[in-house]
Design a protein around this motif. Structure first.
Motif, short mmCIF file in Angstrom:
data_model
loop_
_atom_site.label_atom_id
_atom_site.label_comp_id
_atom_site.label_asym_id
_atom_site.label_seq_id
_atom_site.Cartn_x
_atom_site.Cartn_y
_atom_site.Cartn_z
N CYS A 93 0.87 -1.15 -0.14
CA CYS A 93 -0.05 -0.02 -0.03
C CYS A 93 0.95 1.28 -0.04
CB CYS A 93 -0.87 0.22 1.36
SG CYS A 93 -1.91 -1.42 1.10
N MET A 94 1.91 1.32 0.68
CA MET A 94 2.71 2.33 0.89
C MET A 94 3.24 3.08 -0.33
SD MET A 94 3.28 4.52 3.31
CE MET A 94 3.34 3.69 4.87
N PRO A 95 3.80 2.20 -1.18
CA PRO A 95 4.21 2.78 -2.54
C PRO A 95 3.17 3.54 -3.51
CG PRO A 95 4.92 0.59 -2.45
CD PRO A 95 4.16 0.72 -1.07
N PHE A 96 1.90 3.03 -3.26
CA PHE A 96 0.87 3.89 -3.95
C PHE A 96 0.37 5.26 -3.20
CE2 PHE A 96 -0.02 -0.54 -5.47
CZ PHE A 96 -0.03 -0.15 -6.66
N LEU A 97 0.61 5.14 -1.86
CA LEU A 97 0.65 6.42 -1.08
C LEU A 97 1.50 7.31 -1.41
CD1 LEU A 97 -0.80 5.13 2.40
CD2 LEU A 97 -2.17 6.31 0.52
N LEU A 98 2.58 6.77 -1.57
CA LEU A 98 3.77 7.61 -1.90
C LEU A 98 3.64 8.60 -3.06
CD1 LEU A 98 6.60 8.52 -1.45
CD2 LEU A 98 7.62 6.64 -2.56
N ILE A 99 3.31 7.47 -4.21
CA ILE A 99 3.21 8.57 -5.29
C ILE A 99 1.79 9.55 -5.41
CG2 ILE A 99 2.48 8.09 -7.83
CD1 ILE A 99 3.72 5.44 -7.59
N ILE A 100 1.08 8.97 -4.61
CA ILE A 100 -0.20 9.98 -4.47
C ILE A 100 0.04 11.34 -3.78
CG2 ILE A 100 -2.59 10.03 -3.45
CD1 ILE A 100 -3.02 7.23 -4.22
N THR A 101 0.84 10.92 -2.66
CA THR A 101 1.26 12.06 -1.76
C THR A 101 2.17 13.09 -2.42
OG1 THR A 101 1.21 10.73 0.37
CG2 THR A 101 2.51 12.71 0.27
N ILE A 102 3.34 12.70 -3.43
CA ILE A 102 4.21 13.38 -3.94
C ILE A 102 3.43 14.20 -4.99
CG2 ILE A 102 5.93 13.18 -5.72
CD1 ILE A 102 7.30 10.84 -4.00
N ILE A 103 2.41 13.51 -5.84
CA ILE A 103 1.71 14.35 -6.81
C ILE A 103 0.81 15.33 -6.08
CG2 ILE A 103 -0.10 14.12 -8.47
CD1 ILE A 103 0.96 11.37 -9.21
N SER A 104 0.11 15.04 -5.06
CA SER A 104 -1.01 16.19 -4.54
C SER A 104 -0.24 17.18 -4.08
CB SER A 104 -1.83 15.47 -3.35
OG SER A 104 -1.07 14.80 -2.44
N ASN A 105 0.99 16.89 -2.94
CA ASN A 105 1.58 17.88 -2.30
C ASN A 105 2.56 18.67 -3.08
OD1 ASN A 105 0.41 16.37 0.00
ND2 ASN A 105 2.23 16.69 1.23
N THR A 135 8.38 13.45 4.88
CA THR A 135 8.18 12.33 5.72
C THR A 135 7.80 11.01 5.41
OG1 THR A 135 7.07 13.85 7.39
CG2 THR A 135 6.65 11.65 7.87
N VAL A 136 7.34 11.11 4.10
CA VAL A 136 6.96 9.57 3.13
C VAL A 136 8.22 9.44 2.43
CG1 VAL A 136 5.36 8.63 1.92
CG2 VAL A 136 4.53 10.34 3.21
N ILE A 137 8.89 10.27 1.90
CA ILE A 137 9.89 10.03 0.81
C ILE A 137 11.10 9.47 1.33
CG2 ILE A 137 11.67 11.26 -0.57
CD1 ILE A 137 9.41 13.16 -1.59
N PHE A 138 11.51 9.95 2.51
CA PHE A 138 12.72 9.49 3.00
C PHE A 138 12.67 7.98 3.37
CE2 PHE A 138 13.74 13.91 4.53
CZ PHE A 138 14.78 13.99 3.82
N PRO A 139 11.73 7.41 4.05
CA PRO A 139 11.94 5.86 4.36
C PRO A 139 11.46 5.16 3.29
CG PRO A 139 9.79 7.11 5.49
CD PRO A 139 10.78 8.04 4.66
N ALA A 140 10.84 5.74 2.13
CA ALA A 140 10.51 4.80 1.02
C ALA A 140 11.35 3.88 0.32
CB ALA A 140 9.97 5.93 -0.10
N PRO A 141 12.65 4.31 0.34
CA PRO A 141 13.72 3.21 -0.51
C PRO A 141 13.71 2.02 0.69
CG PRO A 141 14.58 5.44 -0.74
CD PRO A 141 13.39 5.59 0.36
N GLY A 142 13.79 2.29 1.76
CA GLY A 142 13.90 1.09 2.86
C GLY A 142 12.97 0.40 2.94
N LEU A 143 11.69 0.97 2.83
CA LEU A 143 10.29 0.18 2.90
C LEU A 143 10.29 -0.79 1.83
CD1 LEU A 143 7.45 2.88 4.08
CD2 LEU A 143 8.76 0.95 5.40
N TRP A 144 10.53 -0.17 0.35
CA TRP A 144 10.70 -0.75 -0.60
C TRP A 144 11.41 -2.09 -0.51
CZ3 TRP A 144 10.66 3.53 -4.80
CH2 TRP A 144 9.27 4.21 -4.67
N TYR A 145 12.94 -1.75 -0.25
CA TYR A 145 13.87 -2.74 -0.08
C TYR A 145 13.43 -3.97 0.99
CZ TYR A 145 18.08 -5.29 1.03
OH TYR A 145 19.23 -6.29 1.24
N MET A 146 12.88 -3.47 2.02
CA MET A 146 12.43 -4.48 3.05
C MET A 146 11.20 -5.32 2.76
SD MET A 146 15.05 -5.04 5.32
CE MET A 146 16.45 -4.13 5.48
#
Length: 433
Positions: A93-105, A135-146
């Motif tokens: 779920c978080m990758p989709f939220l990341l994309i939506i948050t980046i676009i909207s903000n 806040t969402v962008i910084f942990p995104a690479p680690g979340l994707w990897y893990m």
């Protein structure tokens, strides 16, 4: 995969329950005092000047979630973050939220950065959008990897990678979220001054003062997190993993914490500051200001009815615009509180359970924090919908940027600000977003 290999050979690789655990509960293994917890609701004995790895204790408790190599235990991410919840929430779920948050903000920042939108209120809203996005962008690479790519069972190495994971999954999200919380508080205070103490607005709610206030907030949040960059030491160790020699990260509390402050005092000070000044007090003040703003808005509505009966249409229209802006900001703050109050409550329970009396089930608490942090991220794109739905000027500026100037309706009636009681026409548009 066999459970014996489903082990993350790094003591402190991921924060408990989420990438933003530091901004919520923090690491349960770093709580002060002899009644610290390992995240499993079990008191941990105080090893004095030993490091916070609690290796001896982990050896003693053992279990399927522990791996021991040469008398040193390493934390298993499967126990730290329940994969039944972490994998779907953070991996899918978080990758989709990341994309939506980046676009909207990004759209919010683009619109509010226009010269015609340069107001103190909009400057704070733009800062909030940037911090929420980071806040969402910084942990995104680690979340994707893990979680997304399923590498949670692999050792993380070298030491520099362990340090980077800690910085981008704990410290930076905590700092950005802290800035966002304090900016939200500044926004509510600013609007309260505009509505309830209008004469003060000319002095206190100016662009230079708002810029300085934002800079001070960012600096204070940075100073609050600064010790976290240096309070841990990562030691490279070599173990046998899957039949091959593999380097892993072993974590210890930095020597300066032991020598100059003390582990108990250090972590007690850090987490009490977060509980009081990042979670509880801001939420209490925001709830109070929202109630006061709502009461002031109701009074303004009664006054508007009186102006309408007296056929003072111009003043009636200005008052309506002011109420619309106040209502919109009340909604923004309310959405923030819906996501933040649960985190504040669990954080306070966590501290009380750790320092006073043990009552919290940390397995359940980890799941609760994982869910509250997830819904906190869900709330980030909502502001874009609020601005579009409740601010005519935001919609018109958005259309002007993407659809051309011919599609945007010119509205000179929005150029008002609240000063000295009755509102007068100015070069700003403070009554709308």
């Amino acid at each position: 995969m066999d459970n014996s290999t489903d082990v993350l050979y790094q003591y402190r690789l991921a924060p408990s329950a989420s990438p933003e655990m530091e901004m919520a509960l923090g690491d349960p293994r770093q709580l002060p005092g002899n009644q610290s917890h390992l995240g499993l609701g079990v008191p941990i004995p105080d090893y004095g000047n030993e490091s916070l790895d609690y290796a001896n204790y982990q050896q003693m408790v053992g279990g399927s979630c522990r791996s021991v190599d040469n008398n040193i235990s390493y934390w298993n991410l499967t126990c730290d973050s329940p994969l039944d919840y972490a994998t779907p929430l953070y991996g899918y779920c978080m990758p989709f939220l990341l994309i939506i948050t980046i676009i909207s903000n990004s759209l919010i920042v683009l619109v509010l950065s226009k010269k015609s939108m340069a107001t103190p209120t909009n400057f704070v809203l733009m800062g909030m959008a940037i911090c929420d996005m980071l806040t969402v962008i910084f942990p995104a690479p680690g979340l994707w990897y893990m979680y997304t790519f399923g590498n949670h069972y692999k050792p993380l190495h070298p030491v520099s990678m362990c340090l980077a994971f800690s910085i981008f999954n704990e410290i930076m999200p905590a700092m950005c979220h802290t800035i966002s919380v304090w900016l939200t508080l500044a926004l509510a205070v600013q609007r309260y001054i505009y509505v309830c103490h209008a004469p003060m607005a000319r002095t206190w709610c100016t662009m230079p003062r708002v810029r300085r206030c934002t800079a001070y907030i960012a600096l204070l949040a940075f100073l609050h997190q600064l010790p976290r960059f240096f309070d841990r030491t990562y030691i490279p160790l070599e173990i046998e993993w899957n039949g091959a020699a593999t380097e892993v990260c072993h974590l210890e509390t930095a020597l300066w914490v032991h020598e100059y402050i003390g582990v108990d005092l250090y972590y007690t000070s850090y987490y009490l500051f977060r509980v009081l000044f990042v979670h509880l007090l801001p939420c209490i003040i925001l709830v109070t200001l929202n109630i006061l703003l709502f009461a002031a808005m109701r009074q303004a509505q009664e006054r508007r009815k009186l102006l309408f009966r007296e056929n003072r249409k111009k003043e009636c229209k200005k008052l309506r615009e002011s109420n619309c802006t106040t209502l919109m900001l009340i909604v923004v703050v309310s959405v923030f509180l819906l996501a933040e109050i649960p985190i504040a409550v669990v954080t306070a329970m966590h501290i009380v359970s750790s320092l006073i009396i043990e009552f919290l089930d940390y397995g359940l608490a980890n799941i609760c924090i994982m869910l509250t942090n997830f819904f906190l991220v869900v709330s980030y794109p909502i502001n874009f919908g609020i601005y579009c739905g409740m601010s005519r000027q935001f919609r018109e500026t958005f259309k002007e940027i993407f659809l051309g100037r011919l599609m945007a309706k010119k509205d000179t009636s929005t150029k008002y600000s609240i000063v000295n009681g009755a509102r007068t026409c100015t070069n700003t548009n403070e009554t709308v977003l």
